[in-house]
Design an enzyme around this catalytic site. Structure first.
Site, mmCIF file in Angstrom:
data_model
loop_
_atom_site.group_PDB
_atom_site.id
_atom_site.type_symbol
_atom_site.label_atom_id
_atom_site.label_comp_id
_atom_site.label_asym_id
_atom_site.label_seq_id
_atom_site.Cartn_x
_atom_site.Cartn_y
_atom_site.Cartn_z
ATOM 1 N N ASN A 173 2.634 43.357 -5.160
ATOM 2 C CA ASN A 173 2.636 44.688 -4.565
ATOM 3 C C ASN A 173 3.554 45.620 -5.352
ATOM 4 O O ASN A 173 4.683 45.245 -5.682
ATOM 5 C CB ASN A 173 3.119 44.614 -3.113
ATOM 6 C CG ASN A 173 2.137 43.884 -2.214
ATOM 7 O OD1 ASN A 173 0.919 44.026 -2.371
ATOM 8 N ND2 ASN A 173 2.636 43.086 -1.284
ATOM 9 N N HIS B 289 8.186 40.548 -7.351
ATOM 10 C CA HIS B 289 7.862 39.227 -6.807
ATOM 11 C C HIS B 289 6.352 39.066 -6.774
ATOM 12 O O HIS B 289 5.625 39.953 -6.352
ATOM 13 C CB HIS B 289 8.469 39.010 -5.417
ATOM 14 C CG HIS B 289 8.298 40.164 -4.474
ATOM 15 N ND1 HIS B 289 9.048 41.323 -4.551
ATOM 16 C CD2 HIS B 289 7.457 40.338 -3.430
ATOM 17 C CE1 HIS B 289 8.668 42.156 -3.603
ATOM 18 N NE2 HIS B 289 7.694 41.588 -2.903
HETATM 19 P P1 AMP Z 1 6.454 42.593 -0.270
HETATM 20 O O1 AMP Z 1 5.980 43.135 1.037
HETATM 21 O O2 AMP Z 1 5.387 42.413 -1.295
HETATM 22 O O3 AMP Z 1 7.640 43.351 -0.814
HETATM 23 O O4 AMP Z 1 6.955 41.111 0.047
HETATM 24 C C1 AMP Z 1 8.247 40.784 0.408
HETATM 25 C C2 AMP Z 1 8.210 39.394 0.976
HETATM 26 O O5 AMP Z 1 9.514 38.848 0.969
HETATM 27 C C3 AMP Z 1 7.717 39.318 2.432
HETATM 28 O O6 AMP Z 1 6.551 38.504 2.496
HETATM 29 C C4 AMP Z 1 8.909 38.705 3.181
HETATM 30 O O7 AMP Z 1 8.494 37.822 4.196
HETATM 31 C C5 AMP Z 1 9.647 37.994 2.073
HETATM 32 N N1 AMP Z 1 11.080 37.797 2.267
HETATM 33 C C6 AMP Z 1 11.988 38.725 2.637
HETATM 34 N N2 AMP Z 1 13.227 38.197 2.658
HETATM 35 C C7 AMP Z 1 13.095 36.905 2.265
HETATM 36 C C8 AMP Z 1 14.019 35.820 2.081
HETATM 37 N N3 AMP Z 1 15.334 35.967 2.300
HETATM 38 N N4 AMP Z 1 13.523 34.618 1.710
HETATM 39 C C9 AMP Z 1 12.190 34.457 1.500
HETATM 40 N N5 AMP Z 1 11.280 35.438 1.642
HETATM 41 C C10 AMP Z 1 11.725 36.649 2.016
#
Ligand code: AMP
Ligand code: ZN
Length: 114
Positions: free
Chosen positions: A87, A100
């Site tokens: 994204n 990510h």
């Molecule tokens: P996005 O919406 O593409 O920015 O994805 C961010 C992702 O990070 C989401 O799916 C969250 O569930 C995940 N996320 C946020 N904080 C953490 C964390 N501390 N450990 C693992 N995943 C996380």
């Protein structure tokens, strides 16, 4: 970057369920999984978005892809199918400003995404 959640995950300052790491890349289970397999693959380096991965970062993007393929195989979704999602910015729903790559699999996923 001191204030970035994923920099802290990469350094180990924030706990995560890591499934892969090397000197450039870390991969760990998403904390709020949207599919039976939901792994995030990140560079250790703080890179805010895909827009910052221009020519000099293309190799790193390639490494992230390779690791995603390897993890898809290891987590048993290579044959059934998986999706890689990166994204970028607001309309795509990027909520953390550290690049990510999502690896999603283990259930049928609709297309196009909502
Ligand atoms: P996005 O919406 O593409 O920015 O994805 C961010 C992702 O990070 C989401 O799916 C969250 O569930 C995940 N996320 C946020 N904080 C953490 C964390 N501390 N450990 C693992 N995943 C996380
Ligand atoms: Zn960061």
């Amino acid at each position: 970057m001191t204030d970035c959640i994923f920099c802290k995950v990469a350094s180990g300052e924030i706990d995560s369920k890591k499934v892969y790491e090397d000197s450039d890349i870390v991969a760990f289970h998403d904390i709020n999984k949207k599919a039976p397999v939901h792994i995030l693959i990140i560079p250790r380096e703080h890179i805010p978005s895909l827009l910052d991965m221009d020519t000099e970062k293309q190799a790193l993007l390639g490494q992230m892809n390779s690791i995603a393929i390897r993890l898809a195989k290891e987590h048993g979704v290579a044959e059934s199918g998986f999706r890689l999602v990166l994204n970028c910015n607001q309309d795509a729903g990027q909520s953390i400003d550290h690049v990510h790559l999502h690896l999603l699999g283990g259930r049928p996923m609709g297309w196009p995404p909502g």
